[in-house]
Write an enzyme that holds these catalytic residues in place. Structure first.
Site, PDB file in Angstrom:
ATOM      1  N   LYS A   1     -12.479  23.072  78.605  1.00  0.00           N
ATOM      2  CA  LYS A   1     -12.791  21.854  77.858  1.00  0.00           C
ATOM      3  C   LYS A   1     -12.963  20.727  78.855  1.00  0.00           C
ATOM      4  O   LYS A   1     -12.120  20.553  79.741  1.00  0.00           O
ATOM      5  CB  LYS A   1     -11.647  21.516  76.908  1.00  0.00           C
ATOM      6  CG  LYS A   1     -11.591  22.456  75.748  1.00  0.00           C
ATOM      7  CD  LYS A   1     -10.612  21.943  74.731  1.00  0.00           C
ATOM      8  CE  LYS A   1     -10.597  22.867  73.539  1.00  0.00           C
ATOM      9  NZ  LYS A   1      -9.743  22.385  72.489  1.00  0.00           N
TER      10      LYS A   1
ATOM     11  N   ASP B   1      -3.098  20.433  60.936  1.00  0.00           N
ATOM     12  CA  ASP B   1      -4.532  20.675  60.739  1.00  0.00           C
ATOM     13  C   ASP B   1      -4.815  22.172  60.800  1.00  0.00           C
ATOM     14  O   ASP B   1      -5.763  22.611  61.430  1.00  0.00           O
ATOM     15  CB  ASP B   1      -5.327  19.921  61.817  1.00  0.00           C
ATOM     16  CG  ASP B   1      -6.794  19.780  61.436  1.00  0.00           C
ATOM     17  OD1 ASP B   1      -7.152  20.085  60.277  1.00  0.00           O
ATOM     18  OD2 ASP B   1      -7.594  19.384  62.306  1.00  0.00           O
TER      19      ASP B   1
ATOM     20  N   ALA C   1     -18.706  22.092  71.282  1.00  0.00           N
ATOM     21  CA  ALA C   1     -18.554  20.677  71.596  1.00  0.00           C
ATOM     22  C   ALA C   1     -17.234  20.217  71.016  1.00  0.00           C
ATOM     23  O   ALA C   1     -16.982  20.388  69.825  1.00  0.00           O
ATOM     24  CB  ALA C   1     -19.699  19.896  70.995  1.00  0.00           C
TER      25      ALA C   1
HETATM   26  P1  AMP Z   1     -12.249  22.355  70.048  1.00  0.00           P
HETATM   27  O1  AMP Z   1     -12.496  21.088  70.773  1.00  0.00           O
HETATM   28  O2  AMP Z   1     -10.950  22.992  70.394  1.00  0.00           O
HETATM   29  O3  AMP Z   1     -12.413  22.206  68.561  1.00  0.00           O
HETATM   30  O4  AMP Z   1     -13.393  23.363  70.541  1.00  0.00           O
HETATM   31  C1  AMP Z   1     -14.751  23.252  70.131  1.00  0.00           C
HETATM   32  C2  AMP Z   1     -15.361  24.633  70.012  1.00  0.00           C
HETATM   33  O5  AMP Z   1     -15.357  25.287  71.276  1.00  0.00           O
HETATM   34  C3  AMP Z   1     -14.596  25.580  69.067  1.00  0.00           C
HETATM   35  O6  AMP Z   1     -14.992  25.454  67.743  1.00  0.00           O
HETATM   36  C4  AMP Z   1     -14.963  26.942  69.624  1.00  0.00           C
HETATM   37  O7  AMP Z   1     -16.219  27.363  69.103  1.00  0.00           O
HETATM   38  C5  AMP Z   1     -15.112  26.676  71.114  1.00  0.00           C
HETATM   39  N1  AMP Z   1     -13.850  27.012  71.796  1.00  0.00           N
HETATM   40  C6  AMP Z   1     -12.808  26.198  72.057  1.00  0.00           C
HETATM   41  N2  AMP Z   1     -11.840  26.865  72.701  1.00  0.00           N
HETATM   42  C7  AMP Z   1     -12.267  28.120  72.851  1.00  0.00           C
HETATM   43  C8  AMP Z   1     -11.702  29.303  73.442  1.00  0.00           C
HETATM   44  N3  AMP Z   1     -10.490  29.288  73.987  1.00  0.00           N
HETATM   45  N4  AMP Z   1     -12.433  30.432  73.421  1.00  0.00           N
HETATM   46  C9  AMP Z   1     -13.663  30.446  72.844  1.00  0.00           C
HETATM   47  N5  AMP Z   1     -14.231  29.380  72.281  1.00  0.00           N
HETATM   48  C10 AMP Z   1     -13.552  28.224  72.278  1.00  0.00           C
END
Ligand code: AMP
Length: 952
Positions: free
Chosen positions: A621, A714, A597
């Site tokens: 996303k 960050d 998320a």
């Molecule tokens: P973020 O909004 O970038 O913090 O993404 C939330 C979560 O989604 C992250 O903590 C990951 O567990 C998962 N996630 C985001 N991008 C990726 C990616 N490129 N490959 C695998 N998991 C991802």
């Protein structure tokens, strides 16, 4: 395609002319009358009665004919049992090249088959039989059929003689002629065809005709020529306004944008006047106009002494519908009204032409000269627009924008005055010289103030970055003298020009009764080490750009190959995202499973299927429904940033969906997810060598970012993603992330949110975020990695962490951490940021360690009671551990509870007796876990002096 229509002999009665004992009789069947040839010499021995047809001409290719008979045979039982009686008769044939008339020679006939009825006719009723027999391998011009009766009672009602053929046909736009089916020994006949009008084929179309008269297995495929499309079995011209570029099965398509289709049958649509195509553009694509002029060209002095100017501009209002916009810069020096080219002495960084970014640094300029810079926008069609060709018309005049610039010193602050004062506030204003020009970039000011009588060793000072030359400062202490210093900042944020320092005092409390509340507020400010109040509180104006500070001020460091562009420098963020990210059609994206998320919505794992490219696993996303336009822009800003980076250790942007309702950001998929979680889940499973390998990757990614002057702000293990190959990639680039998204973000008194335990003291204190503060964070990531995802500073509060750092406390070495790696962490955490290593140094050092793995064998000193926060003798409430499971839980090793129980270790006294071997024997195999448990036991015994004895 059985061709029964090819029956060429229909009525037996008309053709049978030679009769021996057979006679023509009239019969009534089902109420209708018809004639039959009949013989019925039952009871008479030695019968040999013949009936022969007339001469039947054969079509030359029909070597196989079918004979369909309808006949009746009487049941022998209906006669006297003692008389001779048969129930069959024989079919004969004789080939001949000529009609022999009524001459009949029995010896010339060959028997084909004996014909027996399926049903015989008895007293109960007449039964008509139908039988079809094949006569094969005929070769002469014609033939006769003959029927021999040898003593049956038979009536022949009809004989049909026919051959089979595949009828003429059009298959897949290929025309094939009627073809007679082959015989048994040539069951498939190959037939060549030809394409219908306005169709063509690479090879001659072929098809096979089966012995049953059916077409099968077509080879070679006809397609309508360019300018024609398939309508039924024909190729028809494309209508005006439509085109078809190639021989294909496709339909004519509407003419693309900016083209015209005046005639029917067009293979392409020519460009409209004023629109062009580059040779590399697909002929089927749209035509594009020329870009309009670049906008808002400004020049700023970066390094006066080096004769350097930064020219920057905004992309053209209208790119002509193309994305391959580049810019070129031309320089003219003007003196006494006469201008001439600047010549080769002038240097352009990165280049003077082919620029894809909207900025260029010009150096080696002479002071006190007027320069004119002409920036021109080009696109893929610019150079072809002027060439006369059938498809291109004369271009509009070239796009150019001229500005002249006489560069000068950064503005000086000339005077500062107090406009208004109260018990808790002061309003100040100052003048600059020279006054900013219209359209010049805004000048920013750094205003620093502190109480005049503060002990200089523990000064509490406040720094404000301002965009106006006046400010009201509130929450000041009553009746107190403050020192104010103001200085203009150059465009890169470094202080320039001279500063001015003044002292002003707030009014005394007695002068007003309304100040009490404000004074309380003012006192709060003093608590922090240093606070920062920024006019950039507005999230939107917050930028991560500005890596440059003294830390990177050596001349080489100021020349990044490529510089990060803050998407907020674009007036329209939608333009920025399209510039840096590829638009993906949502139909190419398949979402499979939610994997996380994000701030703006769910993150999915999925597949990106772009036609012509291999399918790739991606993370998607999404933006949750009900978003505001502002949220959408913030969401997409991450893509605008990420799209500027291309590095093995930076998460790769595949593209964005912006043109549809549900905006998405599509990145490469990292199978193992976030690094902190991954390491926690694999505690103790990796060697130091593997961990240092991961750190090397992260450092390489950070070096790339810092070379591009991008400050991450960050950097933390939770923002690093890991793939199947254990490659680590830096992620999380949203502009608002630090402020909004990160659960570690903590509000500071300046209103911003900062992940305190990862952030360098100067960034917490006065928001000095630079690549050097990223290096500090990298040190924390090193610690997280070597400690398998342990939380930095464990359960200490943010306040305790800041206090400890200020008192020069640093995180202790994690368990089993190579000494060289811990030394590097300590370097990253030097208070003086200019002394911290740069990312380039870090990558080199980690490379060196990986090249000689022996260097990782010396382990840093380690105190388990500090470094893994193992409780020494008691549980969380201070009392001794009551049970083995309580103790295991406290050191996060509960998964081994059963191993202890099964081995009969059920109280803490037994635990204290355990040796390293015993721990192994109960099934704790992972070195990291083994050590954690052993160290805890040592801690419980308070035997830290024996630590080095334990080595697995
Ligand atoms: P973020 O909004 O970038 O913090 O993404 C939330 C979560 O989604 C992250 O903590 C990951 O567990 C998962 N996630 C985001 N991008 C990726 C990616 N490129 N490959 C695998 N998991 C991802």
């Amino acid at each position: 395609m059985l061709s029964l229509s090819d029956i060429f002999v229909a009525a037996f009665i008309l053709i049978c002319v030679v009769l021996f004992q057979w006679e023509v009789v009239q019969k009534t069947l089902n109420g209708s009358q018809f004639y039959a040839y009949s013989v019925c010499n039952v009871g008479e021995p030695e019968q040999d009665n013949w009936l022969r047809t007339t001469f039947i001409q054969r079509r030359p290719s029909a070597s196989r004919i079918f004979v369909e008979l309808q006949f009746i045979v009487r049941d022998c039982n209906s006669f006297d049992a003692s008389v001779p009686c048969k129930e069959t008769f024989n079919l004969f044939t004789s080939e001949s090249d000529a009609d022999v008339g009524t001459t009949f020679r029995k010896g010339q006939f060959k028997k084909v088959v004996t014909i027996a009825p399926d049903e015989i006719t008895s007293k109960n009723g007449m039964r008509i039989n139908t039988e079809t027999k094949v006569v094969d391998n005929l070769s002469r011009k014609g033939f006769y059929l003959a029927f021999q009766d040898i003593g049956a009672c038979v009536a022949l009602l009809s004989v049909k003689v026919y051959y089979k053929a595949c009828t003429a046909t059009v298959e897949s736009l290929a025309r094939f002629p009627e073809t007679v089916a082959g015989s048994e020994n040539q069951a498939l006949r190959e037939v060549k065809g030809e394409c219908v009008e306005n169709a063509q084929s690479e090879e001659v179309p072929r098809i096979y005709c089966t012995a049953d008269g059916e077409w099968v297995v077509q080879v070679g495929h006809c397609q309508c020529k360019p300018g024609y499309e398939k309508v039924g079995d024909t190729c028809q011209e494309c209508q005006p306004g439509f085109f078809k570029a190639a021989s294909s099965d496709g339909k004519c398509e509407p003419c693309p944008a900016n083209t015209q289709g005046l005639e029917a049958g067009a293979a392409f649509c020519p460009c409209m006047d004023g629109f062009y195509q580059a040779p590399t553009d697909p002929i089927t694509g749209p035509c594009s106009g020329l870009p309009t002029a670049p906008r808002d060209l400004v020049a700023t002095t970066t390094q006066l002494s080096a004769g350097k100017l930064l020219l920057s501009w905004s992309p053209p209002d209208d790119t002509g519908g193309r994305s391959d916009i580049t810019y070129s810069v031309e320089c003219q020096s003007c003196e006494g009204g006469a201008c001439r080219p600047c010549g080769e002495k002038i240097r352009y960084e990165p280049a003077s032409a082919g620029l894809t970014l909207t900025r260029v640094t010009v150096s080696e300029l002479d002071a006190h000269l007027n320069y004119t810079f002409i920036v021109e926008a080009h696109s893929g069609v610019s150079m072809f627009a002027g060439q006369a060709s059938a498809r291109a018309h004369k271009p509009p005049s070239t796009s150019a924008l001229t500005t002249s610039l006489h560069y000068t010193d950064p503005p000086k602050i000339t005077s500062m005055t107090v406009i208004e004062k109260s018990v808790t506030s002061l309003s100040l204003s100052w003048d600059v010289s020279p006054r900013p020009r219209l359209h010049a970039p805004p000048i920013r000011y750094e205003l620093t103030y502190r109480k005049k009588d503060d002990n200089l060793d523990v000064t509490t000072y406040t720094v404000l970055i301002l965009e106006k030359s006046s400010v009201q400062i509130s929450e000041l202490a009553p009746g107190t003298a403050y020192l104010f210093r103001v200085q203009a900042l150059s465009s890169d944020g470094s202080p320039g020009g001279s500063s001015i320092e003044e002292q002003y005092e707030t009014l005394h409390e007695s002068t007003s009764a309304s100040i009490l509340a404000a004074a309380v507020g003012g006192a709060v400010i003093g608590i922090l080490i240093c606070s920062f109040v920024s006019l950039f509180r507005k999230r939107n104006s917050h930028s991560r750009q500005g890596a440059e500070d003294n830390y990177f001020s050596s001349p080489e460091q100021l020349k990044p190959l490529k510089t990060y562009v803050d998407p907020h420098t674009y007036e329209d963020p939608n333009v920025a995202v399209l510039k840096f990210a590829t638009e993906i059609h949502p139909s190419h994206i398949t979402k499979q499973k939610v994997i996380g998320a994000g701030e703006f919505g769910e993150v999915y794992r999925g597949i990106l299927k772009v036609p012509g490219r291999k399918d790739v696993a991606v993370a998607i996303k999404t933006l949750k429904p009900g978003y505001t336009e502002k949220q959408r822009q913030d969401f997409l800003s991450e893509a605008s940033i990420m799209g500027q980076f291309t590095h093995q250790n930076i998460i790769r942007l595949e593209g964005v969906v912006t043109k549809f309702k549900h905006a998405m950001i599509v990145t490469e998929y990292m199978e193992n997810g976030a690094l902190d979680r991954y390491l926690k889940d694999h505690d103790g499973e990796f060697s130091s060598f593997q961990l240092v390998g991961m750190l090397r990757g992260i450092a390489a990614g950070m070096k790339y970012l810092s070379d591009m002057s991008y400050v991450h702000r960050d950097l933390a293990a939770r923002n690093i993603l890991v793939n199947n190959n254990l490659e680590c990639k830096v992620s999380d680039f949203g502009l608002s992330r630090v402020l909004e998204d990160d659960p570690e973000g903590t509000y500071t008194t300046s209103g911003g949110k900062i992940p305190i335990r990862w952030t360098a003291p100067e960034a917490i204190a006065y928001r000095k975020f630079t690549s050097a503060s990223d290096v500090w964070s990298f040190g924390i990531v090193m610690w997280e990695v070597m400690a398998f995802g342990e939380r930095p500073y464990w359960d200490m509060s943010n306040h305790e962490v800041m206090k400890a750092i200020n008192e020069a406390f640093r995180l202790p070495a994690p368990m089993d951490c190579p000494s060289a790696v811990y030394q590097l962490m300590l370097q990253c955490w030097l208070q003086d940021r200019s002394k911290r290593p740069r990312f380039g140094d870090i990558v080199s050092l980690l490379d060196k360690l990986l090249r000689s793995p022996d260097s990782l064998k010396t382990i840093a000193d380690f105190d388990p009671r500090v470094s893994i926060r193992l409780p020494s003798t008691s549980g969380s409430d201070g009392s001794p551990f009551r049970s083995v499971s309580e103790w295991l839980e406290s050191i996060k090793m509960s998964q081994y509870s059963e191993n202890f129980t099964c081995a009969g270790i059920i109280n803490m006294d037994q635990v204290l007796q355990m040796k390293n071997e015993d721990i192994k024997n109960i099934g704790v195999r992972l070195p990291g876990h083994l050590k954690r448990i052993a160290y805890s036991i040592l801690g419980l015994k308070d035997q830290t002096s024996t630590l080095s004895v334990f080595a697995v």
